[in-house]
Scaffold this active site. Structure first.
Site, mmCIF file in Angstrom:
data_model
loop_
_atom_site.group_PDB
_atom_site.id
_atom_site.type_symbol
_atom_site.label_atom_id
_atom_site.label_comp_id
_atom_site.label_asym_id
_atom_site.label_seq_id
_atom_site.Cartn_x
_atom_site.Cartn_y
_atom_site.Cartn_z
ATOM 1 N N SER A 116 0.793 -1.232 0.000
ATOM 2 C CA SER A 116 0.000 0.000 0.000
ATOM 3 C C SER A 116 0.821 1.277 0.000
ATOM 4 O O SER A 116 0.262 2.366 -0.199
ATOM 5 C CB SER A 116 -0.958 0.009 1.200
ATOM 6 O OG SER A 116 -2.029 -0.886 0.976
ATOM 7 N N VAL A 117 2.132 1.199 0.188
ATOM 8 C CA VAL A 117 2.964 2.385 -0.006
ATOM 9 C C VAL A 117 2.886 2.830 -1.467
ATOM 10 O O VAL A 117 3.162 3.986 -1.802
ATOM 11 C CB VAL A 117 4.410 2.107 0.446
ATOM 12 C CG1 VAL A 117 5.350 3.248 0.080
ATOM 13 C CG2 VAL A 117 4.440 1.892 1.965
#
Length: 409
Positions: A116-117
């Site tokens: 999710s970065v």
């Protein structure tokens, strides 16, 4: 267990700003692309306190090395780390294995799935198109995906997790018949059009973290830019910033050569890819700690978007305010113990964990990537307290009792 740990300490002055690169031209004739990128790579200034010296940076680096060595030996941390202060890299290291079966050691040049970065890059793509005049945050999803069955949802609500849409990773498990066939972003849209899975909430009523929303944002980028999302990221972000070891997932990733980490379960069993990996926007970017440092530094310039546009990404938009955290465009926002505000994001996907924290006031960052998600990231709060103590003028608060006790071992 055999392992390789590399580290480098950099205390020789503030890192030079990155040189601008010319961006690639239009991919399609007649499609207007008035790039902002490359027009201003001047880094915004930061005040370096007198207390930050070469010696203090060296001492902090030694403490960080002791802590991560402890985490590796006692807590099972397996990954890479890079820490900066005032634009300087003061510590970076690699601990453990890129592939436990092959016994390949990690280096700081090893690429990891960011999970999710990746969302902050999707948000940047949208912000760049907004500056190009190709879209606005208040545009509805239907302006770009006409048959989208959920009305009243805007691009801004997708960016800030206020769409209320159900999670595609859950409804696809029920609605995608052939698990041997890769799911694409367009397939996610087709499933939503055909089956209309029930939303969790009405749009713009509350914050509800949504991978579906960011997959839709990637699709909108493709519709507006008239090119694959992966190509847009490469041409508009990765190549201009010289992020040479950064790329997006594709079914061919397993055949790529180079230093690429393999995801593992907590028991060090290899994780294999599945049909969900090919959906991009919410995840899917691979990168290294060194490339993410280039990304961090670029955000102190106007190389990609203007300062005013970027500030919106670091502004909280949650309709229900929490005391400890807010959310902007692909970034979580929270105050820390010393009273300053940080922006950060974490990620977890198929054997990978990622964490990127930025402290804009002092131009510092903490970047940690792992391919063994075993809970070792739960100790990052201790690292944060080491880097940003509540009472920076007091030597007694420099390390905190927990870390101080371990570094004496």
């Amino acid at each position: 267990m055999a392992f390789l740990r590399t580290k480098s300490l950099f205390v020789s002055g503030i890192t030079a700003v990155f040189c601008g690169l010319l961006l690639l031209g239009c991919q399609k004739a007649g499609k207007r692309k008035s790039f902002w990128g490359g027009k201003d790579d001047t880094k915004e200034p930061v005040t370096v306190p007198a207390a930050f010296t070469a010696d203090s940076a060296r001492q902090l680096a030694l403490k960080l090395d002791s802590v991560f060595k402890y985490f590796h030996k006692r807590r099972g941390f397996n990954g890479t780390v890079l820490v900066t202060k005032y634009d300087q890299v003061i510590y970076k290291g690699a601990f453990g294995m890129a592939d436990f079966y092959k016994r390949d050691s990690l280096t700081v040049e090893t690429a990891f799935q960011l999970a999710s970065v990746s969302k902050q890059f999707t948000a940047m793509a949208i912000m760049m198109l907004k500056e190009d005049g190709e879209l606005t945050y208040e545009d509805s999803v239907q302006q770009y995906i006409p048959d989208f069955p959920y009305h009243g949802i805007t691009i801004r609500q997708l960016l800030t997790h206020q769409s209320g849409l159900s999670n595609y990773t859950y409804f696809s498990d029920k609605l995608w018949p052939d698990r041997q066939k890769n799911l694409t972003n367009q397939d996610v849209i087709n499933l939503m059009v055909a089956h209309q899975p029930k939303p969790y909430y009405r749009p713009n009523t509350r914050f509800d973290y949504s991978n579906t929303g960011y997959s839709l944002l990637a699709s909108i980028v493709e519709k507006v830019a008239e090119q694959p999302f992966a190509d847009f990221l490469r041409e508009r972000i990765f190549e201009p910033l010289e992020m040479t070891r950064t790329f997006t997932y594709s079914p061919d990733v397993a055949t790529l050569t180079g230093k690429i980490a393999t995801g593992h379960t907590r028991f060090r069993q290899k994780r294999t890819s599945d049909y969900l990996d090919t959906v991009l926007g919410d995840k899917g970017i691979y990168s290294t700690v060194e490339d993410l440092y280039k990304w961090d530094q670029a955000l102190y310039t106007q190389k990609l978007v203007s300062k005013e546009t970027l500030q919106e990404a670091f502004t909280g938009y949650r309709p229900e305010k929490k005391k400890d955290e807010d959310y902007g465009f692909g970034w979580r926002i929270r105050p820390i113990e010393n009273g300053d505000t940080i922006v950060y994001h974490g990620g977890l996907w198929h054997g990978f964990s990622s964490y990127m924290l930025r402290h804009p006031k002092e131009h510092s960052a903490l970047i940690v990537l792992s391919n063994l998600p075993n809970g070792s990231f739960s100790y990052l709060q201790e690292i944060r307290k080491l880097l940003y103590p509540a009472h920076p003028d007091s030597a007694a608060h420099t390390t905190g009792p927990g870390i101080a006790a371990r570094t004496k071992r």
